[in-house]
Design an enzyme around this catalytic site. Structure first.
Site, mmCIF file in Angstrom:
data_model
loop_
_atom_site.group_PDB
_atom_site.id
_atom_site.type_symbol
_atom_site.label_atom_id
_atom_site.label_comp_id
_atom_site.label_asym_id
_atom_site.label_seq_id
_atom_site.Cartn_x
_atom_site.Cartn_y
_atom_site.Cartn_z
ATOM 1 N N LYS A 1 0.833 -1.210 0.000
ATOM 2 C CA LYS A 1 0.000 0.000 0.000
ATOM 3 C C LYS A 1 0.866 1.257 0.000
ATOM 4 C CE LYS A 1 -3.672 -2.628 2.129
ATOM 5 N NZ LYS A 1 -2.873 -3.774 2.605
ATOM 6 N N CYS B 1 -7.545 -7.213 7.086
ATOM 7 C CA CYS B 1 -7.998 -8.272 6.180
ATOM 8 C C CYS B 1 -8.707 -9.324 7.039
ATOM 9 C CB CYS B 1 -6.849 -8.853 5.362
ATOM 10 S SG CYS B 1 -5.472 -9.455 6.331
HETATM 11 C C1 LIG Z 1 -1.376 -6.373 7.401
HETATM 12 S S1 LIG Z 1 0.342 -6.190 7.502
HETATM 13 C C2 LIG Z 1 0.620 -4.762 6.552
HETATM 14 C C3 LIG Z 1 0.591 -4.963 5.060
HETATM 15 C C4 LIG Z 1 1.052 -3.715 4.296
HETATM 16 N N1 LIG Z 1 0.310 -2.543 4.685
HETATM 17 C C5 LIG Z 1 0.960 -3.895 2.800
HETATM 18 O O1 LIG Z 1 -0.046 -3.471 2.202
HETATM 19 O O2 LIG Z 1 1.900 -4.414 2.190
HETATM 20 C C6 LIG Z 1 0.542 -5.624 9.125
HETATM 21 C C7 LIG Z 1 1.954 -5.171 9.458
HETATM 22 O O3 LIG Z 1 1.918 -4.544 10.745
HETATM 23 C C8 LIG Z 1 3.173 -4.729 11.340
HETATM 24 N N2 LIG Z 1 2.986 -4.409 12.784
HETATM 25 C C9 LIG Z 1 2.474 -5.164 13.766
HETATM 26 N N3 LIG Z 1 2.428 -4.486 14.930
HETATM 27 C C10 LIG Z 1 2.924 -3.246 14.669
HETATM 28 C C11 LIG Z 1 3.155 -2.088 15.439
HETATM 29 N N4 LIG Z 1 2.844 -2.060 16.743
HETATM 30 N N5 LIG Z 1 3.713 -1.009 14.853
HETATM 31 C C12 LIG Z 1 4.042 -1.021 13.525
HETATM 32 N N6 LIG Z 1 3.853 -2.112 12.742
HETATM 33 C C13 LIG Z 1 3.290 -3.188 13.294
HETATM 34 C C14 LIG Z 1 3.509 -6.162 11.029
HETATM 35 O O4 LIG Z 1 4.901 -6.390 11.132
HETATM 36 C C15 LIG Z 1 2.982 -6.276 9.586
HETATM 37 O O5 LIG Z 1 4.023 -6.055 8.680
#
Ligand SMILES: C[S@@+](CC[C@H](N)C(=O)[O-])C[C@H]1O[C@@H](n2cnc3c(N)ncnc32)[C@H](O)[C@@H]1O
Length: 435
Positions: A260, A375
């Site tokens: 994204k 998702c």
């Molecule tokens: C659903 S994925 C994101 C996908 C990404 N937005 C894309 O479209 O390619 C969620 C992401 O949140 C990250 N994440 C989890 N907890 C987090 C936090 N407290 N702060 C920042 N990132 C976090 C995870 O490592 C993961 O990469």
């Protein structure tokens, strides 16, 4: 030397179901041991298939064996599922499926079990009614853990069966055209020139292209030239809903692997984008994706729920929170998720999501927009989060999303396979300007 596909399939399924690894880790590791692309595809097909039909494979096996194979023989139990999956669901001739599976048993140190494995597979072949699950418990009939079925029944009394059936489907391959580098029309023409069947089924989003057949995307026209990215069309709505502009400061708070982030920058290449993720390892993919597409962002490894550790005082005009979630909307694409996730994960995830939302809200400029995305198809991660947030934040208003079928719902819930999309949830929050 290339290894036996059935052996690798049994090991992968064991790694996921018994050791809790994700298929996204286990499968590429196993595929690296194969030299032939057709074998790699066959391995994926078998592993995904076993994940999709695990309860029925377990049930069929238990009808034919006094007790399951345990301890060091567990990989051989998975080999049985691999064999049965081929017999029931693939177009591999029965004799080949049986002999290859029995042969694989020898490699898994199961010489003494080859007769048993052969007998079980032959009995599956002889007794097709073993696979009649019409009156079986719901978890077996629908091939999902009971807790997911219960949550879906509560949330979707009319649609829960459709969701479970959609999760059994294979997901199409969606691409997003990078219109900075090529128009959707020219990219479509380039695909047609190579006889690659495709569609642009979403009128509002011509850059979303759906391929009929799974492909090695690195072999598609323009991969190295940054003509497109792989991204489900449901996820392609994020940057569009955020309505990004070149003069804005934008935060993508959970960005990895950067699908994204790169879309935001394709739509607003001059925008100042801060892309954050808690997992430093996952940020390597963000850098790779941005480099391939020729885009630039400020990429930071940090916790979105602790802005004091990374925020530099500039309010953001747009914030995307694509928060970590159960991924229950993408089970058709990642069939192992249903076995990896546990019921107890949901409140833990919900607490993290609420924390990220609360903390990042304070970084949004008055008049700015925050898009909350998951998702997931579970209300605890979606509508309930937004309702709870709005109750505590009088400076926040929920904006109706133009695509949501019912304007009165809290946000837009896309269910899996609706218009061939992944299951996704979006809520648009606007920060009221000060009077
Ligand atoms: C659903 S994925 C994101 C996908 C990404 N937005 C894309 O479209 O390619 C969620 C992401 O949140 C990250 N994440 C989890 N907890 C987090 C936090 N407290 N702060 C920042 N990132 C976090 C995870 O490592 C993961 O990469």
């Amino acid at each position: 030397m290339s290894q036996n596909v059935r052996v690798l399939a049994a090991q992968c399924c064991y790694d996921v179901v018994d050791s809790g690894q994700s298929m996204a880790e286990a499968l590429p590791r196993a595929q690296a041991k194969l030299t032939n692309d057709l074998d790699k595809a066959l391995l994926q097909e078998i592993c995904f298939g076993v994940m999709r039909y695990l309860p029925q494979l377990e049930s069929a096996t238990s009808q034919l064996m006094a007790k399951p194979l345990v301890k060091q023989l567990r990989p051989l139990q998975f080999l049985l599922y691999v064999g049965i999956y081929q017999l029931k669901f693939m177009r591999i001739p029965d004799h080949a499926a049986i002999s290859e599976t029995v042969e694989a048993a020898r490699s898994l140190k199961g010489q003494s079990l080859t007769k048993l494995i052969n007998a079980v597979l032959r009995n599956v072949q002889r007794h097709p009614n073993i696979f009649d699950f019409e009156d079986a418990p719901e978890a077996v009939k629908f091939n999902h853990p009971g807790w997911i079925i219960s949550l879906l029944q509560q949330a979707y009394p009319e649609q829960w069966q459709d969701i479970l059936l959609a999760n059994q489907q294979k997901a199409p391959l969606w691409l997003r055209v990078n219109r900075n580098n090529i128009s959707a029309t020219d990219f479509s023409a380039a695909l047609t020139a190579e006889n690659i069947e495709h569609q642009q089924p979403i009128t509002a989003m011509p850059t979303a292209i759906m391929l009929k057949q799974a492909q090695d995307v690195t072999q598609l026209p323009g991969y190295d030239l940054g003509w497109f990215s792989v991204q489900d069309a449901a996820a392609q709505y994020a940057a569009i809903l955020l309505d990004v502009k070149n003069d804005q400061h934008i935060l993508d708070a959970c960005c990895a692997p950067g699908g994204k982030t790169s879309h935001i920058l394709e739509l607003a290449p001059q925008a100042q984008v801060t892309a954050l993720d808690k997992e430093p390892k996952r940020l390597a993919r963000v850098h790779e994706n941005l480099a391939r597409l020729g885009l630039t962002a400020k990429v930071i490894a940090a916790d979105a729920a602790e802005p004091s550790t990374w925020w530099q005082g500039q309010l953001f005009d747009r914030i995307l929170l694509d928060v970590p979630c159960s991924a229950t909307g993408v089970i058709r694409r990642h069939p192992d998720i249903r076995w990896l996730r546990k019921k107890a994960d949901i409140p833990v995830l919900a607490a993290i999501q609420q924390q990220i939302l609360q903390q990042c809200w304070s970084l949004l400029a008055p008049g700015g927009t925050l898009l909350y995305a998951t998702c997931s198809v579970l209300p605890a991660e979606n509508q309930q989060q937004i309702v709870a947030f709005l109750e505590q934040h009088t400076d926040a208003s929920l904006k109706t999303i133009p695509y949501q079928p019912d304007p009165s719902t809290v946000g837009w819930q896309i269910l899996p396979n609706e218009q061939q999309l992944d299951g996704f949830y979006y809520a648009l929050l606007v920060k009221n300007s000060k009077e």
